[in-house]
Design a protein around this motif. Structure first.
Motif, PDB file in Angstrom:
ATOM      1  N   VAL A 273       0.821  -1.238  -0.054  1.00  0.00           N
ATOM      2  CA  VAL A 273      -0.044   0.023  -0.078  1.00  0.00           C
ATOM      3  C   VAL A 273       0.885   1.221  -0.147  1.00  0.00           C
ATOM      4  CG1 VAL A 273      -1.569   1.313   1.181  1.00  0.00           C
ATOM      5  CG2 VAL A 273      -1.750  -1.160   1.159  1.00  0.00           C
ATOM      6  N   ALA A 274       1.853   1.151   0.583  1.00  0.00           N
ATOM      7  CA  ALA A 274       3.010   2.170   0.752  1.00  0.00           C
ATOM      8  C   ALA A 274       3.623   2.442  -0.474  1.00  0.00           C
ATOM      9  CB  ALA A 274       3.909   2.231   1.987  1.00  0.00           C
ATOM     10  N   ALA A 275       3.880   1.452  -1.209  1.00  0.00           N
ATOM     11  CA  ALA A 275       4.463   1.633  -2.507  1.00  0.00           C
ATOM     12  C   ALA A 275       3.260   2.173  -3.737  1.00  0.00           C
ATOM     13  CB  ALA A 275       4.975   0.283  -3.209  1.00  0.00           C
ATOM     14  N   TRP A 276       2.037   1.763  -3.456  1.00  0.00           N
ATOM     15  CA  TRP A 276       1.002   2.552  -4.278  1.00  0.00           C
ATOM     16  C   TRP A 276       0.967   3.952  -4.084  1.00  0.00           C
ATOM     17  CZ3 TRP A 276      -2.534  -2.064  -2.528  1.00  0.00           C
ATOM     18  CH2 TRP A 276      -2.731  -3.016  -3.420  1.00  0.00           C
ATOM     19  N   TYR A 277       1.042   4.319  -2.746  1.00  0.00           N
ATOM     20  CA  TYR A 277       0.835   5.615  -2.543  1.00  0.00           C
ATOM     21  C   TYR A 277       2.189   6.589  -3.273  1.00  0.00           C
ATOM     22  CZ  TYR A 277      -3.008   6.159   0.649  1.00  0.00           C
ATOM     23  OH  TYR A 277      -4.067   6.519   1.304  1.00  0.00           O
ATOM     24  N   HIS A 278       3.421   5.929  -2.864  1.00  0.00           N
ATOM     25  CA  HIS A 278       4.731   6.558  -3.212  1.00  0.00           C
ATOM     26  C   HIS A 278       4.560   6.774  -4.637  1.00  0.00           C
ATOM     27  CE1 HIS A 278       8.551   7.810  -1.744  1.00  0.00           C
ATOM     28  NE2 HIS A 278       9.097   7.141  -2.600  1.00  0.00           N
ATOM     29  N   GLU A 279       4.347   5.806  -5.555  1.00  0.00           N
ATOM     30  CA  GLU A 279       4.274   6.003  -6.855  1.00  0.00           C
ATOM     31  C   GLU A 279       3.163   6.997  -7.439  1.00  0.00           C
ATOM     32  OE1 GLU A 279       3.480   3.039 -11.003  1.00  0.00           O
ATOM     33  OE2 GLU A 279       3.462   2.115  -8.871  1.00  0.00           O
ATOM     34  N   GLN A 280       1.863   6.936  -6.856  1.00  0.00           N
ATOM     35  CA  GLN A 280       1.012   7.812  -7.352  1.00  0.00           C
ATOM     36  C   GLN A 280       1.109   9.290  -6.957  1.00  0.00           C
ATOM     37  OE1 GLN A 280      -3.039   6.228  -7.279  1.00  0.00           O
ATOM     38  NE2 GLN A 280      -2.405   4.501  -7.137  1.00  0.00           N
ATOM     39  N   LEU A 281       1.875   9.463  -5.915  1.00  0.00           N
ATOM     40  CA  LEU A 281       2.077  10.851  -5.392  1.00  0.00           C
ATOM     41  C   LEU A 281       3.437  11.413  -6.141  1.00  0.00           C
ATOM     42  CD1 LEU A 281       1.266  10.258  -1.680  1.00  0.00           C
ATOM     43  CD2 LEU A 281      -0.011  11.480  -3.360  1.00  0.00           C
ATOM     44  N   ALA A 282       3.987  10.689  -6.913  1.00  0.00           N
ATOM     45  CA  ALA A 282       5.251  11.185  -7.333  1.00  0.00           C
ATOM     46  C   ALA A 282       5.547  12.498  -7.983  1.00  0.00           C
ATOM     47  CB  ALA A 282       6.033   9.943  -8.085  1.00  0.00           C
ATOM     48  N   ASP A 283       4.278  12.842  -8.698  1.00  0.00           N
ATOM     49  CA  ASP A 283       4.199  14.128  -9.455  1.00  0.00           C
ATOM     50  C   ASP A 283       3.667  15.152  -8.716  1.00  0.00           C
ATOM     51  OD1 ASP A 283       1.677  12.729  -9.651  1.00  0.00           O
ATOM     52  OD2 ASP A 283       1.376  13.811 -11.321  1.00  0.00           O
ATOM     53  N   LEU A 284       3.285  15.026  -7.735  1.00  0.00           N
ATOM     54  CA  LEU A 284       2.776  16.334  -6.889  1.00  0.00           C
ATOM     55  C   LEU A 284       3.854  16.990  -6.134  1.00  0.00           C
ATOM     56  CD1 LEU A 284      -0.415  14.475  -5.431  1.00  0.00           C
ATOM     57  CD2 LEU A 284      -0.159  15.827  -7.420  1.00  0.00           C
ATOM     58  N   GLU A 285       4.037  18.221  -6.620  1.00  0.00           N
ATOM     59  CA  GLU A 285       5.150  19.145  -6.114  1.00  0.00           C
ATOM     60  C   GLU A 285       4.872  19.580  -4.921  1.00  0.00           C
ATOM     61  OE1 GLU A 285       6.150  21.936  -8.941  1.00  0.00           O
ATOM     62  OE2 GLU A 285       6.801  20.800 -10.434  1.00  0.00           O
ATOM     63  N   THR A 296      17.667   2.765   7.888  1.00  0.00           N
ATOM     64  CA  THR A 296      16.326   1.813   8.153  1.00  0.00           C
ATOM     65  C   THR A 296      16.465   0.671   6.991  1.00  0.00           C
ATOM     66  OG1 THR A 296      15.069   3.782   8.813  1.00  0.00           O
ATOM     67  CG2 THR A 296      13.856   1.848   7.979  1.00  0.00           C
ATOM     68  N   THR A 297      16.888  -0.392   7.438  1.00  0.00           N
ATOM     69  CA  THR A 297      16.956  -1.705   6.464  1.00  0.00           C
ATOM     70  C   THR A 297      15.619  -2.499   6.286  1.00  0.00           C
ATOM     71  OG1 THR A 297      17.935  -2.997   8.504  1.00  0.00           O
ATOM     72  CG2 THR A 297      19.508  -1.958   6.966  1.00  0.00           C
ATOM     73  N   ARG A 298      14.655  -2.385   6.929  1.00  0.00           N
ATOM     74  CA  ARG A 298      13.199  -2.625   6.758  1.00  0.00           C
ATOM     75  C   ARG A 298      12.278  -1.628   7.409  1.00  0.00           C
ATOM     76  NH1 ARG A 298       9.764  -8.095   7.342  1.00  0.00           N
ATOM     77  NH2 ARG A 298       9.737  -7.746   9.530  1.00  0.00           N
ATOM     78  N   MET A 299      11.427  -1.273   6.546  1.00  0.00           N
ATOM     79  CA  MET A 299      10.168  -0.296   7.230  1.00  0.00           C
ATOM     80  C   MET A 299       8.770  -1.277   7.166  1.00  0.00           C
ATOM     81  SD  MET A 299       9.576   2.804   8.335  1.00  0.00           S
ATOM     82  CE  MET A 299       8.032   3.888   8.292  1.00  0.00           C
ATOM     83  N   SER A 300       8.593  -1.131   8.556  1.00  0.00           N
ATOM     84  CA  SER A 300       7.280  -1.664   9.105  1.00  0.00           C
ATOM     85  C   SER A 300       6.452  -0.364   8.935  1.00  0.00           C
ATOM     86  CB  SER A 300       7.392  -2.437  10.221  1.00  0.00           C
ATOM     87  OG  SER A 300       6.139  -2.942  10.458  1.00  0.00           O
ATOM     88  N   TRP A 301       5.550  -0.378   8.088  1.00  0.00           N
ATOM     89  CA  TRP A 301       4.650   1.015   7.901  1.00  0.00           C
ATOM     90  C   TRP A 301       3.689   1.131   8.922  1.00  0.00           C
ATOM     91  CZ3 TRP A 301       6.014   4.898   4.713  1.00  0.00           C
ATOM     92  CH2 TRP A 301       7.124   4.617   3.843  1.00  0.00           C
ATOM     93  N   PHE A 302       3.500   1.865   9.912  1.00  0.00           N
ATOM     94  CA  PHE A 302       2.341   2.087  10.905  1.00  0.00           C
ATOM     95  C   PHE A 302       1.301   2.943  10.096  1.00  0.00           C
ATOM     96  CE2 PHE A 302       0.710   5.079  14.399  1.00  0.00           C
ATOM     97  CZ  PHE A 302      -0.376   4.442  14.494  1.00  0.00           C
ATOM     98  N   VAL A 303       1.907   3.887   9.693  1.00  0.00           N
ATOM     99  CA  VAL A 303       0.822   4.965   9.006  1.00  0.00           C
ATOM    100  C   VAL A 303       1.679   5.418   7.817  1.00  0.00           C
ATOM    101  CG1 VAL A 303      -0.385   5.654  10.850  1.00  0.00           C
ATOM    102  CG2 VAL A 303       1.626   6.688  10.501  1.00  0.00           C
ATOM    103  N   TYR A 304       0.902   6.167   6.774  1.00  0.00           N
ATOM    104  CA  TYR A 304       1.532   6.937   5.513  1.00  0.00           C
ATOM    105  C   TYR A 304       1.236   8.248   5.871  1.00  0.00           C
ATOM    106  CZ  TYR A 304       3.403   7.496   0.983  1.00  0.00           C
ATOM    107  OH  TYR A 304       4.381   7.854  -0.017  1.00  0.00           O
TER     108      TYR A 304
END
Length: 389
Positions: A273-285, A296-304
């Protein structure tokens, strides 16, 4: 269908585990809490795990273990959920706030080193770090870093200064189960750590928390303190010390066992889910996406949590998202600016500028392991519209 702010990820396995407990005579102090503690200790790689009824309770018991008492000092961060600082106040100790790294929002280890040196020196040097109003000052006892949003704080320099000055280190890992720092599991980086299992966390027990530690004597103390001060050698109505009713019940523990068996799946789903957000938000300056530190060698996402950059206004964006039916939250409101802390300690706007800036621009978007890609797309669509008016 409405998009919730967060949702627990519950399957038939969790429901069956809870139902099985209801068919036994053990609803508290039974085999499930033992199983949950053993599984958690094995997961993080420490000898002891002690279940409690909340992450806040766990942090409180850790503060007791450090020996912090009236007027003693515990260094922590103002950019956190309020429970981290409150747990220090429960022992009438004084939380000493240190500002945060602007990239990660975690406590700044360089400022921690400065604060420790000045507080130990005392006098005018120490006054720089103390609030405007406080009572008699005791001894500096501990450092409590918080792994904000699931990302581990930079622990090596924090542990180094703690070792130099003989301080205890308590990890508030309530948001970080499964994250790793330089390959080492969050929760194993200090004297003790606390995980929390509220329904919006990576895994849930409804309410509940877990303390983990490598110290045998601390684990024994935690087990006594959570159970009204009883020791293992006491009769049921004998109490060795002042304790609390911080026990985790069997239903919650059974849910925890089942969730922990799925923890890697739950973490992986959140990463997607974090990856989807990261990709879709890429063009928002005007949207700054979360930044991960090299350690941080592994991120356990609590919130985005994104940052809404000027000239856009975070609060206006929140209002527009809410009008469109998209929930969102400011993360975090700085602790030192909470009404209780301002009244008690005299904190003012400008005391911790990095924390205050992050508090003013940070925005948590809907997030959970059950979120679908089309829901992320809808959130981003409305965010895009909210930014343009």
């Amino acid at each position: 269908m409405p998009i919730p702010m967060s949702s627990p990820d519950i399957t038939a396995a969790e429901i069956a585990a809870v139902n099985q407990v209801l068919q036994t005579s053990y609803l508290s102090i039974g085999p499930q809490i033992v199983a949950f503690e053993q599984a958690m200790a094995q997961y993080v790689g420490l000898p002891h795990a002690v279940g409690v009824n909340s992450g806040t309770s766990g942090l409180h018991l850790c503060c007791i273990a450090t020996g912090a008492r009236d007027g003693d000092l515990v260094i922590t961060t103002p950019f956190s959920f309020i429970a981290s600082a409150n747990s220090i106040l429960y022992e009438r100790a004084l939380p000493v706030f240190v500002d945060v790294d602007p990239a990660t929002g975690n406590i700044d280890p360089h400022l921690v080193a400065e604060a420790v040196a000045d507080l130990v020196r005392g006098g005018a040097a120490a006054a720089r770090w103390l609030p405007r109003r406080y009572g008699p000052i005791g001894t500096l006892k501990a450092i409590m870093p918080v792994h904000a949003f699931g990302q581990p704080a930079d622990m090596d320099p924090i542990n180094a200064v703690a070792a130099e000055y003989g301080l205890r280190v308590i990890e508030d890992a309530c948001e970080a189960i499964g994250s790793t720092y330089k390959g080492q599991m969050a929760g194993t980086l200090g004297d003790a750590a606390v995980f929390a299992f509220y329904p919006n966390k990576q895994m849930t027990t409804g309410e509940g928390g877990m303390i983990v530690t490598r110290h045998d004597d601390w684990a024994t103390l935690f087990r006594s303190l959570r159970n009204q001060g009883r020791d293992v050698f006491d009769a049921w109505l004998n109490h060795t010390r002042l304790g609390y009713n911080y026990r985790l019940d069997e239903l919650s523990a059974a849910l925890g066992v089942a969730q922990l068996q799925r923890i890697e799946e739950l973490i992986a789903r959140r990463a997607q889910v974090a990856a989807w957000y990261h990709e879709q938000l890429a063009d928002l300056e005007l949207v700054e996406r979360p930044q991960l530190s090299p350690h941080t060698t592994r991120m356990s996402w609590f919130v985005y949590v994104v940052r809404i950059l000027p000239p856009a206004d975070r609060n206006t964006v929140m209002q527009r998202l809410a009008a469109a039916g998209i929930p969102c939250r400011p993360y975090f409101t700085p602790i030192h600016l909470q009404p209780f802390y301002r009244e008690l300690f005299g904190y003012e706007q400008g005391d911790f500028p990095v924390t205050e800036r992050l508090g003013a621009i940070s925005l948590a978007l809907p997030f959970s392991s059950v979120m679908r890609e089309e829901q992320v797309t809808e959130v981003v669509h409305h965010l895009r519209a909210a930014l343009t008016g």
